[in-house]
Design an enzyme around this catalytic site. Sequence first.
Site, PDB file in Angstrom:
ATOM      1  N   LYS A 233      27.661   8.018 -48.837  1.00  0.00           N
ATOM      2  CA  LYS A 233      26.600   9.038 -49.436  1.00  0.00           C
ATOM      3  C   LYS A 233      26.233   9.152 -50.897  1.00  0.00           C
ATOM      4  O   LYS A 233      27.242   9.335 -51.530  1.00  0.00           O
ATOM      5  CB  LYS A 233      27.399  10.558 -48.745  1.00  0.00           C
ATOM      6  CG  LYS A 233      26.348  11.541 -49.447  1.00  0.00           C
ATOM      7  CD  LYS A 233      26.944  13.039 -48.845  1.00  0.00           C
ATOM      8  CE  LYS A 233      26.519  14.213 -49.475  1.00  0.00           C
ATOM      9  NZ  LYS A 233      27.097  15.471 -49.029  1.00  0.00           N
ATOM     10  N   ASP A 238      23.306  17.852 -55.805  1.00  0.00           N
ATOM     11  CA  ASP A 238      23.015  18.695 -54.767  1.00  0.00           C
ATOM     12  C   ASP A 238      22.804  20.125 -55.017  1.00  0.00           C
ATOM     13  O   ASP A 238      23.677  20.840 -54.993  1.00  0.00           O
ATOM     14  CB  ASP A 238      24.014  18.649 -53.687  1.00  0.00           C
ATOM     15  CG  ASP A 238      23.688  19.420 -52.332  1.00  0.00           C
ATOM     16  OD1 ASP A 238      22.569  19.788 -52.090  1.00  0.00           O
ATOM     17  OD2 ASP A 238      24.603  19.655 -51.502  1.00  0.00           O
ATOM     18  N   LYS A 245      22.389  26.654 -53.308  1.00  0.00           N
ATOM     19  CA  LYS A 245      23.598  27.073 -53.620  1.00  0.00           C
ATOM     20  C   LYS A 245      23.979  28.108 -54.623  1.00  0.00           C
ATOM     21  O   LYS A 245      23.129  28.049 -55.798  1.00  0.00           O
ATOM     22  CB  LYS A 245      24.686  25.819 -53.989  1.00  0.00           C
ATOM     23  CG  LYS A 245      24.967  24.843 -53.082  1.00  0.00           C
ATOM     24  CD  LYS A 245      25.556  23.555 -53.511  1.00  0.00           C
ATOM     25  CE  LYS A 245      25.640  22.271 -52.829  1.00  0.00           C
ATOM     26  NZ  LYS A 245      26.603  22.797 -51.798  1.00  0.00           N
ATOM     27  N   ASP A 256      28.612  14.777 -55.723  1.00  0.00           N
ATOM     28  CA  ASP A 256      28.174  14.620 -54.108  1.00  0.00           C
ATOM     29  C   ASP A 256      27.910  13.108 -53.847  1.00  0.00           C
ATOM     30  O   ASP A 256      27.546  12.707 -53.147  1.00  0.00           O
ATOM     31  CB  ASP A 256      27.021  15.567 -54.045  1.00  0.00           C
ATOM     32  CG  ASP A 256      27.101  16.189 -52.501  1.00  0.00           C
ATOM     33  OD1 ASP A 256      28.087  16.042 -51.960  1.00  0.00           O
ATOM     34  OD2 ASP A 256      26.068  16.677 -52.099  1.00  0.00           O
ATOM     35  N   GLU A 317      22.562  18.516 -46.187  1.00  0.00           N
ATOM     36  CA  GLU A 317      21.545  17.180 -46.392  1.00  0.00           C
ATOM     37  C   GLU A 317      22.373  15.629 -46.206  1.00  0.00           C
ATOM     38  O   GLU A 317      21.678  14.701 -45.987  1.00  0.00           O
ATOM     39  CB  GLU A 317      21.085  17.157 -47.574  1.00  0.00           C
ATOM     40  CG  GLU A 317      21.679  16.905 -48.810  1.00  0.00           C
ATOM     41  CD  GLU A 317      22.872  17.522 -49.248  1.00  0.00           C
ATOM     42  OE1 GLU A 317      23.783  16.544 -49.911  1.00  0.00           O
ATOM     43  OE2 GLU A 317      22.999  18.745 -48.878  1.00  0.00           O
ATOM     44  N   ARG A 319      24.411  14.537 -44.108  1.00  0.00           N
ATOM     45  CA  ARG A 319      24.611  13.961 -42.864  1.00  0.00           C
ATOM     46  C   ARG A 319      23.004  13.406 -42.563  1.00  0.00           C
ATOM     47  O   ARG A 319      22.988  12.582 -41.701  1.00  0.00           O
ATOM     48  CB  ARG A 319      25.031  14.942 -41.841  1.00  0.00           C
ATOM     49  CG  ARG A 319      24.034  16.228 -41.400  1.00  0.00           C
ATOM     50  CD  ARG A 319      25.159  17.198 -40.854  1.00  0.00           C
ATOM     51  NE  ARG A 319      25.852  17.822 -41.683  1.00  0.00           N
ATOM     52  CZ  ARG A 319      26.598  19.038 -41.595  1.00  0.00           C
ATOM     53  NH1 ARG A 319      26.829  19.385 -40.370  1.00  0.00           N
ATOM     54  NH2 ARG A 319      27.499  19.613 -42.487  1.00  0.00           N
TER      55      ARG A 319
END
Length: 465
Positions: A233, A238, A245, A256, A317, A319
């Site tokens: 990933k 993010d 968030k 991330d 996001e 996944r």
Amino acid sequence: MPMMPNQPRFAAPDADALPLYAVGEGALEAFRATLSGDQAAWLSATGFAAGLGELALLPAPGGGLAGAVAGLGDPLARARGRFHVAAAAARLPRGIYRLESDLNGPALDVEALGLLLSRYRFDRYRDQAPALAAFTAPLGVDSARLEALAEAEWLTRDLINTPASDMGPDALEEAVFALAARHGARAGAVRGDDLIARNFPLIHAVGRAGPQAPRLLDFTWGDTGPRLTLVGKGVCFDTGGLDIKPPNSMGLMKKDMGGAASVLGLAHVIMAQQLPLRLRVLIPAVENSIASNAFRPQDILTARNGLTVEVNNTDAEGRLVLADALALAAEEQSDLLVSMATLTGAARVAVGPGIAPFYTDDDALAGLIARGGATGADPVWRMPFHAPYEKMIEPGIADLDNAPSGGFAGSITAALFLRRFTGAARYAHFDIYGWQPSDAPACPKGGAGQGARALLGALPEALGL
């Protein structure tokens, strides 16, 4: 911007290297008996008790330094940490040292690796105090392998520690291409709107609002042997997207892309050690940003493999981008398919920051990974692909839900979501944290690799190498 790994190396063999004795509490009296009378008296006078992390310097005649003694404590104390010699070695005066101990096998490898890792400094933005002590390779270790492991970890840490201002998709691509070029691998990328033309709709949807184009990075290495595909990933930052968030959750989101960083570190070791396999690395590199063209809650997206996904939280996001990459990997049957991702907060609630939970349906593979984690000082824990929870990721309006309501089993449902895109591949998924919350021996606060050494230890038997 170059983003090649630093060069952690053992010092060249040196007849003048000072001994660094590693002694447990139970062996202290026997060790003291091997010293000269003056040194034994000095060690007693300092109160050295061989407690874990203790360090005592041994005097030489004339006032020089004759060596040092690092405490290993007792087995119970050692079970509560790792890289025990490094805990003491961090306080050594400048010089070159050789480790002297009764350790052997994996225990010796771990302590020698810890000495290399203890030299890491992230100094891109500020000069850091240099590591004063250097170490020769202990007798009985594969120094080239340990140096490759340390170099991989340094690369992973550097990538994670670099903020998104300098580690967006462009820079992550540069790092991938640099690593591929170093090892003679073949690298390519699908960028921007070409993702739609090449059928990577989820990667495009997540990353299209970012300031740098989303992309899928792809490199291959090796022409013979079993096929290993690693998917990492690469969400370089993010915000949470439109489901933004809160600040206390966004603060560490430069990490991330920790799955991508860990995959690249693992790939480096595989290539540096010339393992006889065919390696493919896939990294969806995006920023999950907010703009007028950002994907929205309740959007329904169609993945590469045709499954439809209802977006019930734009902050789930990772996944989504992994789904397209895994679907691509499944089109070329691998002997082992692995994903690594900083995927869920639920995993941290379950096992904390220091353990990497992993998922696989293959009991034999799970045992090999657990053993690799134990011998490689890379803590992991198997979690279940619990089939009764499959209905939690089926919203009714689409094939899949990217963020089931209720808050239960968040790491498991994320893993079940990913498994839907892997086809018939033998598959393992790591839900890592990628961050060391506070300083620990050989592990400074900041970016950290997780799961890579555990998986590396499993590969020879898992793939029949």
